[in-house]
Design a protein around this motif. Structure first.
Motif, PDB file in Angstrom:
ATOM      1  N   GLU A  59       0.799  -1.226   0.000  1.00  0.00           N
ATOM      2  CA  GLU A  59       0.000   0.000   0.000  1.00  0.00           C
ATOM      3  C   GLU A  59       0.832   1.276   0.000  1.00  0.00           C
ATOM      4  N   ASP A  60       2.130   1.200   0.330  1.00  0.00           N
ATOM      5  CA  ASP A  60       3.001   2.373   0.333  1.00  0.00           C
ATOM      6  C   ASP A  60       3.926   2.445  -0.882  1.00  0.00           C
ATOM      7  N   LYS A  61       3.868   1.457  -1.766  1.00  0.00           N
ATOM      8  CA  LYS A  61       4.806   1.403  -2.897  1.00  0.00           C
ATOM      9  C   LYS A  61       4.708   2.610  -3.824  1.00  0.00           C
ATOM     10  N   THR A  62       3.509   3.095  -4.093  1.00  0.00           N
ATOM     11  CA  THR A  62       3.346   4.251  -4.978  1.00  0.00           C
ATOM     12  C   THR A  62       4.011   5.485  -4.379  1.00  0.00           C
ATOM     13  N   LEU A  63       3.767   5.742  -3.109  1.00  0.00           N
ATOM     14  CA  LEU A  63       4.360   6.893  -2.434  1.00  0.00           C
ATOM     15  C   LEU A  63       5.887   6.791  -2.401  1.00  0.00           C
ATOM     16  N   VAL A  64       6.398   5.615  -2.103  1.00  0.00           N
ATOM     17  CA  VAL A  64       7.846   5.394  -2.061  1.00  0.00           C
ATOM     18  C   VAL A  64       8.448   5.613  -3.448  1.00  0.00           C
ATOM     19  N   PHE A  65       7.801   5.089  -4.478  1.00  0.00           N
ATOM     20  CA  PHE A  65       8.285   5.259  -5.845  1.00  0.00           C
ATOM     21  C   PHE A  65       8.291   6.730  -6.242  1.00  0.00           C
ATOM     22  N   GLU A  66       7.216   7.453  -5.925  1.00  0.00           N
ATOM     23  CA  GLU A  66       7.111   8.871  -6.268  1.00  0.00           C
ATOM     24  C   GLU A  66       8.163   9.721  -5.571  1.00  0.00           C
ATOM     25  N   SER A  67       8.630   9.277  -4.414  1.00  0.00           N
ATOM     26  CA  SER A  67       9.660  10.020  -3.680  1.00  0.00           C
ATOM     27  C   SER A  67      11.063   9.538  -4.031  1.00  0.00           C
ATOM     28  N   ASN A  68      11.163   8.718  -5.102  1.00  0.00           N
ATOM     29  CA  ASN A  68      12.450   8.191  -5.558  1.00  0.00           C
ATOM     30  C   ASN A  68      13.136   7.365  -4.473  1.00  0.00           C
ATOM     31  N   HIS A  69      12.343   6.706  -3.653  1.00  0.00           N
ATOM     32  CA  HIS A  69      12.795   5.828  -2.569  1.00  0.00           C
ATOM     33  C   HIS A  69      13.503   6.573  -1.438  1.00  0.00           C
ATOM     34  N   ARG A  70      13.496   7.877  -1.445  1.00  0.00           N
ATOM     35  CA  ARG A  70      14.112   8.665  -0.378  1.00  0.00           C
ATOM     36  C   ARG A  70      13.008   9.366   0.410  1.00  0.00           C
ATOM     37  N   MET A  71      13.028   9.156   1.730  1.00  0.00           N
ATOM     38  CA  MET A  71      11.977   9.711   2.572  1.00  0.00           C
ATOM     39  C   MET A  71      12.560  10.247   3.875  1.00  0.00           C
ATOM     40  N   ILE A  72      11.846  11.199   4.454  1.00  0.00           N
ATOM     41  CA  ILE A  72      12.242  11.803   5.726  1.00  0.00           C
ATOM     42  C   ILE A  72      11.560  11.058   6.872  1.00  0.00           C
ATOM     43  N   VAL A  73      12.342  10.785   7.919  1.00  0.00           N
ATOM     44  CA  VAL A  73      11.830  10.096   9.105  1.00  0.00           C
ATOM     45  C   VAL A  73      12.294  10.854  10.338  1.00  0.00           C
ATOM     46  N   THR A  74      11.371  11.137  11.259  1.00  0.00           N
ATOM     47  CA  THR A  74      11.778  11.750  12.518  1.00  0.00           C
ATOM     48  C   THR A  74      12.497  10.695  13.362  1.00  0.00           C
ATOM     49  N   PHE A  75      13.432  11.144  14.187  1.00  0.00           N
ATOM     50  CA  PHE A  75      14.193  10.206  15.019  1.00  0.00           C
ATOM     51  C   PHE A  75      13.281   9.351  15.894  1.00  0.00           C
ATOM     52  N   THR A  76      12.150   9.910  16.336  1.00  0.00           N
ATOM     53  CA  THR A  76      11.241   9.148  17.198  1.00  0.00           C
ATOM     54  C   THR A  76      10.539   8.021  16.446  1.00  0.00           C
ATOM     55  N   ASN A  77      10.558   8.068  15.116  1.00  0.00           N
ATOM     56  CA  ASN A  77       9.920   7.026  14.310  1.00  0.00           C
ATOM     57  C   ASN A  77      10.923   6.047  13.704  1.00  0.00           C
ATOM     58  N   ILE A  78      12.154   6.107  14.155  1.00  0.00           N
ATOM     59  CA  ILE A  78      13.154   5.113  13.774  1.00  0.00           C
ATOM     60  C   ILE A  78      13.199   4.131  14.936  1.00  0.00           C
ATOM     61  N   HIS A  79      12.770   2.880  14.676  1.00  0.00           N
ATOM     62  CA  HIS A  79      12.489   1.951  15.767  1.00  0.00           C
ATOM     63  C   HIS A  79      13.618   1.007  16.137  1.00  0.00           C
ATOM     64  N   ALA A  80      14.196   0.327  15.197  1.00  0.00           N
ATOM     65  CA  ALA A  80      15.216  -0.659  15.531  1.00  0.00           C
ATOM     66  C   ALA A  80      16.097  -0.932  14.323  1.00  0.00           C
ATOM     67  N   ALA A  81      17.346  -1.230  14.587  1.00  0.00           N
ATOM     68  CA  ALA A  81      18.273  -1.569  13.517  1.00  0.00           C
ATOM     69  C   ALA A  81      17.956  -2.963  12.986  1.00  0.00           C
ATOM     70  N   VAL A  82      18.136  -3.127  11.695  1.00  0.00           N
ATOM     71  CA  VAL A  82      17.950  -4.440  11.053  1.00  0.00           C
ATOM     72  C   VAL A  82      19.304  -5.101  11.039  1.00  0.00           C
ATOM     73  N   HIS A  83      19.392  -6.283  11.626  1.00  0.00           N
ATOM     74  CA  HIS A  83      20.665  -7.002  11.693  1.00  0.00           C
ATOM     75  C   HIS A  83      20.655  -8.162  10.714  1.00  0.00           C
ATOM     76  N   ALA A  84      21.732  -8.293   9.971  1.00  0.00           N
ATOM     77  CA  ALA A  84      21.859  -9.403   9.025  1.00  0.00           C
ATOM     78  C   ALA A  84      22.025 -10.715   9.769  1.00  0.00           C
ATOM     79  N   ALA A  85      21.429 -11.769   9.233  1.00  0.00           N
ATOM     80  CA  ALA A  85      21.501 -13.083   9.878  1.00  0.00           C
ATOM     81  C   ALA A  85      22.755 -13.820   9.473  1.00  0.00           C
TER      82      ALA A  85
END
Length: 69
Positions: A43-69
């Protein structure tokens, strides 16, 4: 919240998206980060594509680091 680092991948909720995405931090600002979205819900793919995959995020909405397995 741990220290947010450029180049690290995080689960986050950018401004305007309905769901959480996975993105790599490209640049840090005073209270926000510019992330390059690498994965998102259908449901967010259109918005992400329109923003050229670059988006602004507030620090409070950055939740957890993704760790490689």
């Amino acid at each position: 919240m741990e220290q947010i680092e450029i180049g690290q991948t995080y689960y986050c909720h950018p401004v305007g998206t309905k769901k959480q995405v996975i993105g790599v931090v490209e640049k840090l600002y005073l209270n926000t980060a510019l992330v390059v979205v690498t994965a998102c819900e259908e449901e967010d793919k259109t918005l992400v594509f329109e923003s050229n995959h670059r988006m602004i995020v507030t620090f409070t909405n950055i939740h957890a680091a993704v760790h490689a397995a």
